[in-house]
Scaffold this motif. Structure first.
Motif, mmCIF file in Angstrom:
data_model
loop_
_atom_site.group_PDB
_atom_site.id
_atom_site.type_symbol
_atom_site.label_atom_id
_atom_site.label_comp_id
_atom_site.label_asym_id
_atom_site.label_seq_id
_atom_site.Cartn_x
_atom_site.Cartn_y
_atom_site.Cartn_z
ATOM 1 N N MET A 155 -35.931 42.689 -6.117
ATOM 2 C CA MET A 155 -36.375 41.306 -6.123
ATOM 3 C C MET A 155 -35.388 40.441 -6.887
ATOM 4 S SD MET A 155 -40.476 41.695 -6.755
ATOM 5 C CE MET A 155 -40.648 39.911 -6.688
ATOM 6 N N SER A 156 -35.362 39.160 -6.608
ATOM 7 C CA SER A 156 -34.444 38.250 -7.263
ATOM 8 C C SER A 156 -34.873 38.031 -8.711
ATOM 9 C CB SER A 156 -34.407 36.905 -6.541
ATOM 10 O OG SER A 156 -33.931 37.063 -5.228
ATOM 11 N N SER A 157 -33.898 37.941 -9.615
ATOM 12 C CA SER A 157 -34.175 37.628 -11.001
ATOM 13 C C SER A 157 -34.373 36.134 -11.149
ATOM 14 C CB SER A 157 -33.017 38.096 -11.881
ATOM 15 O OG SER A 157 -31.859 37.333 -11.607
ATOM 16 N N ASP A 158 -34.927 35.742 -12.323
ATOM 17 C CA ASP A 158 -35.107 34.315 -12.595
ATOM 18 C C ASP A 158 -33.762 33.598 -12.587
ATOM 19 O OD1 ASP A 158 -36.904 32.074 -13.528
ATOM 20 O OD2 ASP A 158 -35.510 32.155 -15.204
ATOM 21 N N LYS A 159 -32.733 34.258 -13.089
ATOM 22 C CA LYS A 159 -31.396 33.663 -13.094
ATOM 23 C C LYS A 159 -30.892 33.443 -11.679
ATOM 24 C CE LYS A 159 -26.700 34.423 -14.851
ATOM 25 N NZ LYS A 159 -25.830 35.354 -15.626
ATOM 26 N N ASP A 160 -31.101 34.442 -10.795
ATOM 27 C CA ASP A 160 -30.679 34.302 -9.392
ATOM 28 C C ASP A 160 -31.459 33.194 -8.693
ATOM 29 O OD1 ASP A 160 -28.835 36.352 -9.623
ATOM 30 O OD2 ASP A 160 -30.230 37.890 -8.932
ATOM 31 N N ALA A 161 -32.760 33.092 -9.011
ATOM 32 C CA ALA A 161 -33.594 32.059 -8.388
ATOM 33 C C ALA A 161 -33.090 30.675 -8.752
ATOM 34 C CB ALA A 161 -35.044 32.235 -8.817
ATOM 35 N N ARG A 162 -32.795 30.464 -10.020
ATOM 36 C CA ARG A 162 -32.308 29.157 -10.453
ATOM 37 C C ARG A 162 -30.939 28.860 -9.856
ATOM 38 N NH1 ARG A 162 -35.250 26.778 -14.450
ATOM 39 N NH2 ARG A 162 -36.921 28.061 -15.338
ATOM 40 N N ARG A 163 -30.120 29.886 -9.738
ATOM 41 C CA ARG A 163 -28.793 29.680 -9.142
ATOM 42 C C ARG A 163 -28.931 29.271 -7.679
ATOM 43 N NH1 ARG A 163 -26.520 32.745 -5.812
ATOM 44 N NH2 ARG A 163 -27.817 34.546 -6.396
ATOM 45 N N SER A 164 -29.823 29.917 -6.923
ATOM 46 C CA SER A 164 -29.968 29.593 -5.499
ATOM 47 C C SER A 164 -30.512 28.176 -5.305
ATOM 48 C CB SER A 164 -30.878 30.618 -4.813
ATOM 49 O OG SER A 164 -32.192 30.576 -5.336
ATOM 50 N N VAL A 165 -31.451 27.756 -6.178
ATOM 51 C CA VAL A 165 -31.983 26.390 -6.076
ATOM 52 C C VAL A 165 -30.920 25.381 -6.495
ATOM 53 C CG1 VAL A 165 -33.682 24.784 -7.026
ATOM 54 C CG2 VAL A 165 -34.385 27.084 -6.333
ATOM 55 N N ARG A 166 -30.154 25.701 -7.516
ATOM 56 C CA ARG A 166 -29.062 24.807 -7.927
ATOM 57 C C ARG A 166 -28.039 24.635 -6.808
ATOM 58 N NH1 ARG A 166 -28.052 27.231 -12.207
ATOM 59 N NH2 ARG A 166 -26.281 28.498 -11.543
ATOM 60 N N THR A 167 -27.755 25.716 -6.089
ATOM 61 C CA THR A 167 -26.833 25.637 -4.953
ATOM 62 C C THR A 167 -27.381 24.709 -3.875
ATOM 63 O OG1 THR A 167 -25.984 27.862 -5.361
ATOM 64 C CG2 THR A 167 -25.672 26.960 -3.151
ATOM 65 N N LEU A 168 -28.683 24.807 -3.594
ATOM 66 C CA LEU A 168 -29.296 23.917 -2.600
ATOM 67 C C LEU A 168 -29.175 22.465 -3.029
ATOM 68 C CD1 LEU A 168 -30.947 23.241 -0.108
ATOM 69 C CD2 LEU A 168 -33.019 23.821 -1.405
ATOM 70 N N LEU A 169 -29.439 22.174 -4.289
ATOM 71 C CA LEU A 169 -29.332 20.800 -4.780
ATOM 72 C C LEU A 169 -27.905 20.279 -4.644
ATOM 73 C CD1 LEU A 169 -31.575 21.053 -7.955
ATOM 74 C CD2 LEU A 169 -32.067 19.738 -5.883
ATOM 75 N N GLU A 170 -26.920 21.126 -4.892
ATOM 76 C CA GLU A 170 -25.528 20.724 -4.734
ATOM 77 C C GLU A 170 -25.208 20.428 -3.274
ATOM 78 O OE1 GLU A 170 -23.512 24.046 -6.390
ATOM 79 O OE2 GLU A 170 -23.825 23.425 -8.485
ATOM 80 N N ILE A 171 -25.777 21.211 -2.371
ATOM 81 C CA ILE A 171 -25.530 21.010 -0.941
ATOM 82 C C ILE A 171 -26.155 19.698 -0.459
ATOM 83 C CG2 ILE A 171 -26.207 21.894 1.337
ATOM 84 C CD1 ILE A 171 -25.772 24.716 0.138
ATOM 85 N N LEU A 172 -27.311 19.335 -1.024
ATOM 86 C CA LEU A 172 -27.975 18.089 -0.635
ATOM 87 C C LEU A 172 -27.336 16.855 -1.270
ATOM 88 C CD1 LEU A 172 -31.734 19.156 -0.812
ATOM 89 C CD2 LEU A 172 -30.333 18.884 1.239
#
Length: 294
Positions: free
Chosen positions: A1-18
């Motif tokens: 399962m994804s770690s909390d650190k990985d989860a925040r990184r993936s959401v941060r990447t989405l925000l950068e893309i938007l």
């Protein structure tokens, strides 16, 4: 399962893309540029382009106007390793409504074309179809990642890297074993980490989420899974209506059904509710479905 650190990184990447960049080039259209999620398949995820196109269009609006509907066509497969250019045409600005056309380009050719309507917040009559009863809550369901044993490594990587926590009420159709053949399903989803309070970002991210799993009610009706050998699925168009504000970092229930499939095409519709049962958006999408002969 994804770690909390990985989860925040993936959401941060989405925000950068938007967070699109504006172009200073002189043109009759408003021009923006953006990047893509790295994708194991190399193809751009359609919901990403939906969200980015909405962001581009909203940046050209009069203050206070928000999206209430859009309709877009997926024209070509996008290359996730390359940047994108978004051209917005200011079609109309009226007293209460604005209309925008946005096209996403790669290598000088359009890969996606959208027209969207925006409105000031106005009072009026109101009703909504209630959320279905008897659906278990997300805490009572396993995550899709927990049920992904045995799927292709590329698919497992996509599940691990995505910014969304998703839980199928009827069980995901990654492998398809033992699934009832019905033309409907329900999915709980939310972003894996907190999102900023900007309502425009939540609208764009909701468009991003709306392209996830909407095709599956069509496949489920015929006992197909994403692992069906030779299965080919491609989105043709996507319609969305924003009804009420909602947060993508709170649990949302995506109720989906397929009323028809014929001629190698399938139609799916969906309703998105917040945890309190408020209907916040409606979605429709048609796809091509090609299944090899037995």
């Amino acid at each position: 399962m994804s770690s909390d650190k990985d989860a925040r990184r993936s959401v941060r990447t989405l925000l950068e893309i938007l967070d699109l960049d504006s172009s200073d080039a002189r043109t009759t259209e408003d021009i923006f540029t953006g990047t893509s999620h790295p994708m194991p398949t190399g193809r751009i995820y359609g919901g990403q382009v939906l969200g980015q196109s909405l962001v581009a269009a909203e940046r050209t609006l009069p203050a206070g106007r928000v999206a209430h509907s859009m309709h877009g066509y997926f024209l070509r497969a996008g290359d996730a390793s390359q940047g994108l250019t978004f051209a917005v045409d200011r079609i109309h600005d009226g007293r209460s409504f604005s209309t925008r056309r946005c096209q996403a380009f790669q290598n000088g050719v359009p890969i996606f074309s959208m027209i969207a309507s925006f409105q000031d917040d106005n009072p009026g009559i109101e009703h909504a179809v209630p959320m279905p009863e008897g659906i278990p809550g997300p805490e009572d369901l396993p995550t899709d990642e927990e049920l992904s044993e045995g799927i292709h490594p590329l698919s497992r990587r996509m599940l691990a890297d995505r910014p969304v926590d998703m839980r199928h009420v009827e069980g995901p159709i990654y492998l398809g074993a033992g699934q009832e053949q019905v033309p409907h399903q329900a999915v709980w989803m939310r972003m894996r980490a907190p999102f900023p309070d900007d309502p425009a970002l939540h609208r764009a991210a909701l468009a991003y989420l709306s392209d996830m799993t909407i095709q599956e009610s069509i496949l489920r009706a015929h006992g197909l899974s994403w692992a069906t050998p030779g299965l080919k699925v491609a989105s043709l168009d996507h319609g969305m209506w924003w009804h009420r504000p909602g947060r993508v970092d709170d649990w949302l229930l995506y109720v989906q059904q397929s009323p028809n499939a014929r001629g190698g095409r399938g139609l799916a519709s969906g309703r998105i509710y917040d945890r309190a049962g408020t209907l916040i958006a409606s979605v429709a999408q048609e796809i091509t479905v090609r299944v090899p002969e037995a």
